[in-house]
Scaffold this active site. Sequence first.
Site, PDB file in Angstrom:
ATOM      1  N   TYR A  79      -2.029  -1.015  10.565  1.00 10.38           N
ATOM      2  CA  TYR A  79      -1.884  -1.013   9.211  1.00 10.38           C
ATOM      3  C   TYR A  79      -0.843  -0.546   8.392  1.00 10.38           C
ATOM      4  O   TYR A  79      -0.123  -1.204   7.337  1.00 10.38           O
ATOM      5  CB  TYR A  79      -3.233  -0.479   8.622  1.00 10.38           C
ATOM      6  N   SER A 118       0.801  -1.025   0.117  1.00 10.23           N
ATOM      7  CA  SER A 118      -0.056  -0.018   0.001  1.00 10.23           C
ATOM      8  C   SER A 118       0.856   1.208  -0.148  1.00 10.23           C
ATOM      9  O   SER A 118       1.996   1.256   0.360  1.00 10.23           O
ATOM     10  CB  SER A 118      -0.873   0.078   1.341  1.00 10.23           C
TER      11      SER A 118
HETATM   12  N1  LIG Z   1      -8.857  -0.287  -1.481  1.00 10.97           N
HETATM   13  C1  LIG Z   1      -7.756   0.553  -1.176  1.00 10.97           C
HETATM   14  O1  LIG Z   1      -7.816   1.638  -1.009  1.00 10.97           O
HETATM   15  C2  LIG Z   1      -6.436  -0.228  -0.879  1.00 10.97           C
HETATM   16  C3  LIG Z   1      -5.346   0.490  -0.808  1.00 10.97           C
HETATM   17  C4  LIG Z   1      -3.931  -0.014  -0.589  1.00 10.97           C
HETATM   18  C5  LIG Z   1      -3.907  -1.321  -0.328  1.00 10.97           C
HETATM   19  N2  LIG Z   1      -4.928  -2.174  -0.554  1.00 10.97           N
HETATM   20  C6  LIG Z   1      -4.767  -3.587  -0.113  1.00 10.97           C
HETATM   21  O2  LIG Z   1      -5.638  -4.204  -1.378  1.00 10.97           O
HETATM   22  C7  LIG Z   1      -5.720  -5.667  -0.849  1.00 10.97           C
HETATM   23  C8  LIG Z   1      -7.002  -6.060  -1.186  1.00 10.97           C
HETATM   24  O3  LIG Z   1      -8.148  -4.982  -0.556  1.00 10.97           O
HETATM   25  P1  LIG Z   1      -9.513  -4.397  -1.453  1.00 10.97           P
HETATM   26  O4  LIG Z   1      -9.092  -3.088  -1.633  1.00 10.97           O
HETATM   27  O5  LIG Z   1      -9.538  -5.195  -2.746  1.00 10.97           O
HETATM   28  O6  LIG Z   1     -10.434  -4.788  -0.247  1.00 10.97           O
HETATM   29  P2  LIG Z   1     -11.783  -5.909  -0.306  1.00 10.97           P
HETATM   30  O7  LIG Z   1     -12.526  -5.436  -1.200  1.00 10.97           O
HETATM   31  O8  LIG Z   1     -12.079  -5.464   1.082  1.00 10.97           O
HETATM   32  O9  LIG Z   1     -10.865  -7.267  -0.304  1.00 10.97           O
HETATM   33  C9  LIG Z   1     -10.326  -7.778   0.774  1.00 10.97           C
HETATM   34  C10 LIG Z   1     -10.069  -9.518   0.452  1.00 10.97           C
HETATM   35  O10 LIG Z   1      -9.398 -10.101   1.393  1.00 10.97           O
HETATM   36  C11 LIG Z   1     -10.274 -10.967   1.796  1.00 10.97           C
HETATM   37  N3  LIG Z   1      -9.999 -11.289   3.363  1.00 10.97           N
HETATM   38  C12 LIG Z   1     -10.104 -10.342   4.266  1.00 10.97           C
HETATM   39  N4  LIG Z   1     -10.039 -10.898   5.413  1.00 10.97           N
HETATM   40  C13 LIG Z   1      -9.695 -12.051   5.302  1.00 10.97           C
HETATM   41  C14 LIG Z   1      -9.229 -13.273   6.276  1.00 10.97           C
HETATM   42  N5  LIG Z   1      -9.277 -13.155   7.594  1.00 10.97           N
HETATM   43  N6  LIG Z   1      -9.081 -14.586   5.466  1.00 10.97           N
HETATM   44  C15 LIG Z   1      -9.320 -14.562   4.176  1.00 10.97           C
HETATM   45  N7  LIG Z   1      -9.529 -13.577   3.449  1.00 10.97           N
HETATM   46  C16 LIG Z   1      -9.797 -12.304   3.921  1.00 10.97           C
HETATM   47  C17 LIG Z   1     -11.878 -10.609   1.608  1.00 10.97           C
HETATM   48  O11 LIG Z   1     -12.541 -12.020   1.286  1.00 10.97           O
HETATM   49  P3  LIG Z   1     -13.672 -12.362   2.491  1.00 10.97           P
HETATM   50  O12 LIG Z   1     -14.295 -11.410   3.235  1.00 10.97           O
HETATM   51  O13 LIG Z   1     -14.462 -13.402   1.691  1.00 10.97           O
HETATM   52  O14 LIG Z   1     -12.827 -13.386   3.296  1.00 10.97           O
HETATM   53  C18 LIG Z   1     -11.553  -9.741   0.374  1.00 10.97           C
HETATM   54  O15 LIG Z   1     -11.636 -10.815  -0.676  1.00 10.97           O
HETATM   55  C19 LIG Z   1      -5.592  -5.753   0.631  1.00 10.97           C
HETATM   56  O16 LIG Z   1      -4.276  -6.112   0.836  1.00 10.97           O
HETATM   57  C20 LIG Z   1      -5.648  -4.214   1.024  1.00 10.97           C
HETATM   58  O17 LIG Z   1      -4.835  -3.782   2.039  1.00 10.97           O
HETATM   59  C21 LIG Z   1      -6.207  -1.586  -0.442  1.00 10.97           C
END
Ligand SMILES: NC(=O)c1ccc[n+]([C@@H]2O[C@H](COP(=O)([O-])OP(=O)(O)OC[C@H]3O[C@@H](n4cnc5c(N)ncnc54)[C@H](OP(=O)(O)O)[C@@H]3O)[C@@H](O)[C@H]2O)c1
Length: 262
Positions: free
Chosen positions: A157, A144
């Site tokens: 985080y 991130s």
């Molecule tokens: N969106 C942003 O602004 C942003 C910015 C920087 C970095 N990121 C990073 O991008 C990555 C993906 O996030 P996203 O933005 O796509 O968010 P998201 O839509 O909330 O997706 C998160 C994913 O992680 C899974 N997950 C969460 N907790 C889990 C657990 N305990 N066990 C297994 N799976 C789990 C969720 O699936 P289930 O709920 O089905 O388990 C979901 O598929 C993350 O690492 C996040 O830190 C996001």
Amino acid sequence: MRTLETGSTTLITGASSGIGRAFAQRIAAAGGDLVLVARREDVLLALADDLERLHGVRVRVIAHDLDGPDAGRALADKVRDTRIPVDALINNAGLGVHGDLAMAPLASATTQIAVNVTALTTLTALLLPPMVTRGRGAIINVASTAGFQAVPHMAVYSASKSYVLTFTRALWREVRGTGVDVLAVCPGATDTAFFDTAGEAASVGSRRTPEQVVDSALRALRAGRPSVVDGRGNALVSWLAPRLPERVAINLAERSVRPTTE
Ligand SMILES: NC(=O)c1ccc[n+]([C@@H]2O[C@H](COP(=O)([O-])OP(=O)(O)OC[C@H]3O[C@@H](n4cnc5c(N)ncnc54)[C@H](OP(=O)(O)O)[C@@H]3O)[C@@H](O)[C@H]2O)c1
């Protein structure tokens, strides 16, 4: 066979939504087989069905909770039991919680560390050796822009994502010459369900799309880079933050995610 394309199998954690889902769609469209991992099995099965029908690829689903000290090893055991050789790994599952450490339940910190750090490290450690033995493979770790700076109100985080970035950069050099590519992709605010957990206060600047993040990652992987920040504005801020005086950087980050008072 090319990694992430026809004839290869990619395991994606956090494939049920957001960036992980976009990776799955892109790889399936390129003819790559998939192993999709997340907790919500029904969502993964529906996605697997769609991708198999649309692209004629093979998609397996493993419902698995990555929270817990042994969760990564337990997932690797399940993968081994399926006898699927994993050619590429995308450690994407992750979560961020907005709130001060002194006020938050301990589980908020331990869950972020378990999913963002421990599971990612364990899966990398267990799935990398067979890739090195085969002389080909790829690992993409989702970090991130928060990994470039200390972010007050999101201390665990931002520290967890600094870990992902540093770990992946070091690994990039360790695997040089083995045929395995390693990359950290650093999204800034991206339009996903992330903010359902992190809260709107955690969203800085305009949001990019998960597809843009995937584009940036795949381009950087092909170019052999250790890491990439998605989006020019995000890249500029990530370059600048570590170069500012320490207190200035921390205070600016604090202001950008300061809780709004009703
Ligand atoms: N969106 C942003 O602004 C942003 C910015 C920087 C970095 N990121 C990073 O991008 C990555 C993906 O996030 P996203 O933005 O796509 O968010 P998201 O839509 O909330 O997706 C998160 C994913 O992680 C899974 N997950 C969460 N907790 C889990 C657990 N305990 N066990 C297994 N799976 C789990 C969720 O699936 P289930 O709920 O089905 O388990 C979901 O598929 C993350 O690492 C996040 O830190 C996001």
